[in-house]
Design a protein around this motif. Structure first.
Motif, PDB file in Angstrom:
ATOM      1  N   ALA B  46       0.844  -1.194   0.000  1.00 19.50           N
ATOM      2  CA  ALA B  46       0.000   0.000   0.000  1.00 19.50           C
ATOM      3  C   ALA B  46       0.879   1.243   0.000  1.00 19.50           C
ATOM      4  O   ALA B  46       0.619   2.204  -0.724  1.00 19.50           O
ATOM      5  N   CYS B  47       1.931   1.214   0.808  1.00 20.75           N
ATOM      6  CA  CYS B  47       2.883   2.323   0.838  1.00 20.75           C
ATOM      7  C   CYS B  47       3.424   2.583  -0.552  1.00 20.75           C
ATOM      8  O   CYS B  47       3.481   3.726  -1.015  1.00 20.75           O
ATOM      9  N   ALA B  48       3.853   1.519  -1.189  1.00 20.87           N
ATOM     10  CA  ALA B  48       4.442   1.669  -2.517  1.00 20.87           C
ATOM     11  C   ALA B  48       3.432   2.287  -3.481  1.00 20.87           C
ATOM     12  O   ALA B  48       3.755   3.211  -4.222  1.00 20.87           O
ATOM     13  N   ASN B  49       2.187   1.805  -3.421  1.00 19.45           N
ATOM     14  CA  ASN B  49       1.148   2.321  -4.315  1.00 19.45           C
ATOM     15  C   ASN B  49       0.859   3.791  -4.047  1.00 19.45           C
ATOM     16  O   ASN B  49       0.822   4.611  -4.960  1.00 19.45           O
ATOM     17  N   LEU B  50       0.637   4.103  -2.755  1.00 19.08           N
ATOM     18  CA  LEU B  50       0.349   5.488  -2.378  1.00 19.08           C
ATOM     19  C   LEU B  50       1.471   6.397  -2.837  1.00 19.08           C
ATOM     20  O   LEU B  50       1.245   7.437  -3.436  1.00 19.08           O
ATOM     21  N   ALA B  51       2.685   5.970  -2.536  1.00 19.73           N
ATOM     22  CA  ALA B  51       3.837   6.796  -2.869  1.00 19.73           C
ATOM     23  C   ALA B  51       3.882   7.042  -4.365  1.00 19.73           C
ATOM     24  O   ALA B  51       4.128   8.159  -4.805  1.00 19.73           O
ATOM     25  N   GLN B  52       3.614   5.976  -5.113  1.00 20.01           N
ATOM     26  CA  GLN B  52       3.683   6.106  -6.557  1.00 20.01           C
ATOM     27  C   GLN B  52       2.662   7.137  -7.053  1.00 20.01           C
ATOM     28  O   GLN B  52       2.994   8.040  -7.808  1.00 20.01           O
ATOM     29  N   SER B  53       1.403   7.016  -6.577  1.00 21.12           N
ATOM     30  CA  SER B  53       0.376   7.929  -7.094  1.00 21.12           C
ATOM     31  C   SER B  53       0.618   9.348  -6.582  1.00 21.12           C
ATOM     32  O   SER B  53       0.519  10.314  -7.333  1.00 21.12           O
ATOM     33  N   TRP B  54       0.987   9.458  -5.294  1.00 18.65           N
ATOM     34  CA  TRP B  54       1.231  10.801  -4.759  1.00 18.65           C
ATOM     35  C   TRP B  54       2.409  11.454  -5.427  1.00 18.65           C
ATOM     36  O   TRP B  54       2.408  12.613  -5.773  1.00 18.65           O
ATOM     37  N   GLN B  55       3.468  10.649  -5.577  1.00 17.51           N
ATOM     38  CA  GLN B  55       4.677  11.203  -6.158  1.00 17.51           C
ATOM     39  C   GLN B  55       4.399  11.720  -7.559  1.00 17.51           C
ATOM     40  O   GLN B  55       4.802  12.801  -7.918  1.00 17.51           O
ATOM     41  N   GLY B  56       3.657  10.925  -8.334  1.00 17.03           N
ATOM     42  CA  GLY B  56       3.315  11.339  -9.682  1.00 17.03           C
ATOM     43  C   GLY B  56       2.576  12.662  -9.655  1.00 17.03           C
ATOM     44  O   GLY B  56       3.004  13.652 -10.253  1.00 17.03           O
ATOM     45  N   ASP B  57       1.479  12.727  -8.882  1.00 18.44           N
ATOM     46  CA  ASP B  57       0.648  13.929  -8.858  1.00 18.44           C
ATOM     47  C   ASP B  57       1.416  15.119  -8.297  1.00 18.44           C
ATOM     48  O   ASP B  57       1.458  16.184  -8.885  1.00 18.44           O
ATOM     49  N   THR B  58       2.001  14.896  -7.115  1.00 15.51           N
ATOM     50  CA  THR B  58       2.599  16.018  -6.419  1.00 15.51           C
ATOM     51  C   THR B  58       3.804  16.561  -7.162  1.00 15.51           C
ATOM     52  O   THR B  58       3.973  17.771  -7.307  1.00 15.51           O
ATOM     53  N   ALA B  59       4.620  15.676  -7.649  1.00 12.72           N
ATOM     54  CA  ALA B  59       5.839  16.131  -8.288  1.00 12.72           C
ATOM     55  C   ALA B  59       5.522  16.917  -9.552  1.00 12.72           C
ATOM     56  O   ALA B  59       6.231  17.843  -9.917  1.00 12.72           O
ATOM     57  N   ALA B  60       4.423  16.562 -10.210  1.00  9.24           N
ATOM     58  CA  ALA B  60       4.120  17.188 -11.498  1.00  9.24           C
ATOM     59  C   ALA B  60       3.335  18.493 -11.346  1.00  9.24           C
ATOM     60  O   ALA B  60       3.214  19.245 -12.295  1.00  9.24           O
ATOM     61  N   ALA B  61       2.817  18.720 -10.120  1.00 12.97           N
ATOM     62  CA  ALA B  61       1.945  19.894  -9.983  1.00 12.97           C
ATOM     63  C   ALA B  61       2.751  21.199 -10.019  1.00 12.97           C
ATOM     64  O   ALA B  61       3.778  21.325  -9.358  1.00 12.97           O
ATOM     65  N   LEU B  62       2.265  22.143 -10.825  1.00 10.22           N
ATOM     66  CA  LEU B  62       2.889  23.469 -10.893  1.00 10.22           C
ATOM     67  C   LEU B  62       1.846  24.494 -10.458  1.00 10.22           C
ATOM     68  O   LEU B  62       0.697  24.420 -10.871  1.00 10.22           O
ATOM     69  N   THR B  63       2.247  25.413  -9.597  1.00  6.60           N
ATOM     70  CA  THR B  63       1.347  26.511  -9.267  1.00  6.60           C
ATOM     71  C   THR B  63       2.101  27.802  -9.582  1.00  6.60           C
ATOM     72  O   THR B  63       3.222  28.003  -9.098  1.00  6.60           O
ATOM     73  N   ILE B  64       1.495  28.633 -10.441  1.00  3.28           N
ATOM     74  CA  ILE B  64       2.179  29.861 -10.860  1.00  3.28           C
ATOM     75  C   ILE B  64       1.391  31.053 -10.328  1.00  3.28           C
ATOM     76  O   ILE B  64       0.186  31.168 -10.548  1.00  3.28           O
ATOM     77  N   GLN B  65       2.101  31.919  -9.596  1.00  8.49           N
ATOM     78  CA  GLN B  65       1.457  33.057  -8.956  1.00  8.49           C
ATOM     79  C   GLN B  65       1.938  34.332  -9.650  1.00  8.49           C
ATOM     80  O   GLN B  65       3.144  34.590  -9.713  1.00  8.49           O
ATOM     81  N   ILE B  66       0.975  35.125 -10.178  1.00  6.85           N
ATOM     82  CA  ILE B  66       1.368  36.332 -10.911  1.00  6.85           C
ATOM     83  C   ILE B  66       0.823  37.562 -10.193  1.00  6.85           C
ATOM     84  O   ILE B  66      -0.384  37.828 -10.209  1.00  6.85           O
ATOM     85  N   PRO B  67       1.691  38.351  -9.505  1.00  2.62           N
ATOM     86  CA  PRO B  67       1.202  39.539  -8.823  1.00  2.62           C
ATOM     87  C   PRO B  67       0.854  40.639  -9.855  1.00  2.62           C
ATOM     88  O   PRO B  67       1.452  40.671 -10.940  1.00  2.62           O
ATOM     89  N   GLN B  68      -0.058  41.453  -9.541  1.00  2.00           N
ATOM     90  CA  GLN B  68      -0.557  42.510 -10.442  1.00  2.00           C
ATOM     91  C   GLN B  68      -0.714  41.998 -11.877  1.00  2.00           C
ATOM     92  O   GLN B  68      -0.034  42.454 -12.786  1.00  2.00           O
ATOM     93  N   PRO B  69      -1.584  41.074 -12.070  1.00  2.00           N
ATOM     94  CA  PRO B  69      -1.706  40.407 -13.380  1.00  2.00           C
ATOM     95  C   PRO B  69      -2.185  41.362 -14.476  1.00  2.00           C
ATOM     96  O   PRO B  69      -1.928  41.108 -15.647  1.00  2.00           O
ATOM     97  N   ALA B  70      -2.859  42.422 -14.107  1.00  4.21           N
ATOM     98  CA  ALA B  70      -3.431  43.297 -15.136  1.00  4.21           C
ATOM     99  C   ALA B  70      -2.432  44.357 -15.610  1.00  4.21           C
ATOM    100  O   ALA B  70      -2.658  45.022 -16.606  1.00  4.21           O
ATOM    101  N   ASP B  71      -1.272  44.468 -14.925  1.00  8.25           N
ATOM    102  CA  ASP B  71      -0.271  45.458 -15.343  1.00  8.25           C
ATOM    103  C   ASP B  71       0.336  45.058 -16.675  1.00  8.25           C
ATOM    104  O   ASP B  71       0.326  43.877 -17.037  1.00  8.25           O
ATOM    105  N   PRO B  72       0.899  45.988 -17.391  1.00 11.11           N
ATOM    106  CA  PRO B  72       1.537  45.612 -18.657  1.00 11.11           C
ATOM    107  C   PRO B  72       2.787  44.785 -18.413  1.00 11.11           C
ATOM    108  O   PRO B  72       3.450  44.937 -17.382  1.00 11.11           O
ATOM    109  N   ASP B  73       3.064  43.910 -19.331  1.00  9.93           N
ATOM    110  CA  ASP B  73       4.234  43.048 -19.141  1.00  9.93           C
ATOM    111  C   ASP B  73       5.510  43.789 -19.511  1.00  9.93           C
ATOM    112  O   ASP B  73       5.472  44.960 -19.915  1.00  9.93           O
ATOM    113  N   ALA B  74       6.636  43.085 -19.413  1.00  6.87           N
ATOM    114  CA  ALA B  74       7.933  43.715 -19.611  1.00  6.87           C
ATOM    115  C   ALA B  74       8.080  44.244 -21.042  1.00  6.87           C
ATOM    116  O   ALA B  74       8.657  45.294 -21.281  1.00  6.87           O
ATOM    117  N   GLY B  75       7.524  43.540 -22.045  1.00  2.00           N
ATOM    118  CA  GLY B  75       7.650  43.962 -23.445  1.00  2.00           C
ATOM    119  C   GLY B  75       6.556  44.942 -23.855  1.00  2.00           C
ATOM    120  O   GLY B  75       6.513  45.351 -24.995  1.00  2.00           O
TER     121      GLY B  75
END
Ligand SMILES: Nc1ncnc2c1ncn2[C@@H]1O[C@H](COP(=O)(O)OP(=O)(O)OP(=O)(O)O)[C@@H](O)[C@H]1O
Ligand SMILES: [Mg+2]
Lengths: 224, 302
Positions: B46-75
């Motif tokens: 069970a440990c092996a299974n849990l680890a496998q599924s968690w590792q897959g999901d967690t390792a792949a998750a990206l969260t991107i935080q953009i402050p002042q999203p409505a401001d003009p970008d650098a270009g």
């Protein structure tokens, strides 16, 4: 056939005061097909000497040859195989309590892997010889001392051993049974089995004038 | 097989092993050991299974935080949010990039500030969730986004995945230790039972030994009986453990995948394949321990 050369036997748990040796400097020889009485007072070492012959003890010193084999050099497996060629009547019978008379007598034949048909023929015949064919399904605790002794004798001879060793085989038998037993043993001896019989029964020794080994206090005092 | 083993089959129990090696204590104790072993095995898998599924999901998750999203970008080509979205769309290693809606944001922060975040006039960052499908690290992407929209932060699950991996390894180590101890205890149980059987049958064994029985034959008779008793006990213990394992798997199902009804068929296939090995191992332990014990004991005979 049997040869003892300066054999000493010491029991591990023997009292330390002086006489620690059950056998001291014992030497003799028994030829193939020979017969020997083994006599001597109680505690002289008769059973001890027989134990060395049937490989139940190891000598402290000396050289032993049984059935032309050096007993000291045997592997455990070869010792077991050699034991199968030696028939033993123990002073205390040693029957298996959970087996009936028939199965007790059949034991050595089955160890030697004889077929059941032959086992049946030989066991039935030997039980008739010792006069217990009608008691073959009785267990040892249902038999009298003399009957148990006759079963023990039947077990010792049923597999036609090359060597028969008997420790007080007539101890619990009446005169008629003792005579019957001697007839059986001398018949086997005539067929070539070497025989050693330890006994206190002076009348029997007188009646069958075979050569005699006599022990006293662990020493051989008479041979011939 | 030895002659007197065959004879015993014809004639029942020659040595009286049936009473000397009793069919009560040994199978019950070996059964209890197998039960524990089955649970440990289930836990490890069970440990092996849990680890496998968690590792897959967690390792792949990206969260991107953009402050002042409505401001003009650098270009100065549009908003920062749009620039980041374009960059993510162009990157083949990024999948399923989704901007959290206002409603989702509100739901996320409601426990802390309650109600409608917008009404409080807070300057909330935009949040994009995505999956990282690349094999390498996402550091280069982070630098690129930082340039487009200063202050943008990427969080990945990699560090958590590593912690989960470490935890799993140590749990599996524990399970292995349990299996080892359980095997040793089972061997000890067989050894003690065999020794007590030998003590009870001492006279009988001395007699058949004197009649020329081979030590291998005597040991084999004991080993046969011990094997049978250990096998029976282990079968019982394993069979009893199976429904318990199914129940535990059902309890854990919210973490491992869609909830199934508690059933043996929902146990991991690896576990179903390994469980039958437990009785086989118990039989092997019974056989070898009895052989060693009896042969050692017989050395005392002449
Ligand atoms: N197992 C043993 N351990 C220690 N001493 C023993 C053992 N067996 C025998 N003895 C001692 O060895 C000596 C010889 O004993 P043994 O049994 O050979 O005598 P025996 O001639 O057969 O006597 P009996 O005629 O009474 O049977 C005795 O002093 C006895 O006490
Ligand atoms: Mg004696």
């Amino acid at each position: 056939m049997i040869r003892f050369d300066d054999v000493w036997l010491r029991y591990h748990h023997a009292a330390r005061d002086g006489e620690a040796e059950a056998l001291r400097a014992v030497s003799f020889e028994i030829e193939e097909g020979g017969f020997r009485w083994l006599t001597g007072p109680s505690g002289a070492g008769k059973t001890s000497l027989l134990k060395l012959i049937y490989l139940a003890e190891h000598p402290a010193r000396g050289r032993i040859e049984i059935l032309n084999t050096r007993a000291n050099r045997l592997t455990r497996r070869d010792a077991a195989l050699l034991r199968r060629r030696i028939g033993v009547v123990y002073q205390d019978f040693r029957l298996l309590p959970q087996l009936d008379a028939y199965d007790n007598v059949a034991l050595p034949m089955r160890l030697a892997r004889r077929g059941e048909a032959q086992v049946k023929a030989d066991v039935t015949e030997i039980l008739r010889w010792v006069g217990l064919a009608h008691r073959m399904h009785a267990r040892p605790d249902e038999l009298s001392g003399g009957e148990q002794q006759r079963i023990a004798i039947a077990r010792a001879v049923v597999a036609r051993p090359r060597l028969l060793v008997a420790d007080e085989p007539t101890g619990n038998l009446d005169d008629e049974q003792a005579q019957r037993l001697m007839l059986l043993i001398t018949a086997l001896n005539k067929l070539g089995t070497t025989v050693v019989v330890a006994t206190h029964n002076a009348a029997l020794v007188e009646h069958y004038p075979f050569p005699r080994l006599s022990l006293e206090n662990g020493r051989l005092v008479h041979d011939g | 097989m030895a002659a007197w083993c065959m004879m015993a089959r014809h004639r029942g129990d020659l040595l009286g092993l049936r009473s000397a090696l009793s069919d009560r204590l040994l199978p019950v104790l070996v059964g209890a050991m197998s039960f524990l072993a089955a649970l440990a095995l289930g836990g490890a898998l069970a440990c092996a299974n849990l680890a496998q599924s968690w590792q897959g999901d967690t390792a792949a998750a990206l969260t991107i935080q953009i402050p002042q999203p409505a401001d003009p970008d650098a270009g100065n080509d549009g908003t920062r949010l749009a620039a980041v979205q374009r960059a993510l769309a162009a990157n083949h290693d990024v999948q399923d990039a989704t901007v959290l809606t206002t409603a989702e944001m509100n739901r996320l922060i409601a426990p802390w500030i309650g109600g409608d975040a917008a009404s409080l006039g807070l300057a909330l960052p935009a949040i994009i969730t995505a999956q990282w499908a690349g094999s390498g690290s996402s550091d280069a992407l982070a630098a690129q986004l930082q340039q487009l929209s200063p202050g943008t932060v990427i969080r990945t699950g990699a560090i958590w995945a590593q912690r989960v991996a470490t935890l799993t390894t140590s749990l599996q180590g524990c399970a292995l230790a349990v299996l080892l101890i359980v095997a040793l205890v089972a061997a000890a149980v067989v050894a003690v039972a065999t020794r007590s059987g030998l003590a009870q049958l001492r006279d009988t064994i001395e007699i058949v030994h004197g009649l020329g029985a081979l030590e291998a034959d005597i040991a084999t008779r004991f080993a046969g009986r011990a094997t049978w008793l250990a096998l029976a006990g282990a079968l019982g213990g394993t069979v009893l453990a199976a429904p318990v394992l199914a129940w535990l798997a059902w309890l854990a199902s919210p973490f491992t995948g869609p909830a199934h009804p508690a059933s043996l068929f929902n146990l991991p296939p690896a576990l179903l394949a390994l469980l039958p090995l437990l009785p086989a191992c118990a039989a092997l332990i019974g056989w070898s321990t009895a052989q060693i014990t009896v042969r050692g004991w017989l050395r005392r005979l002449p």
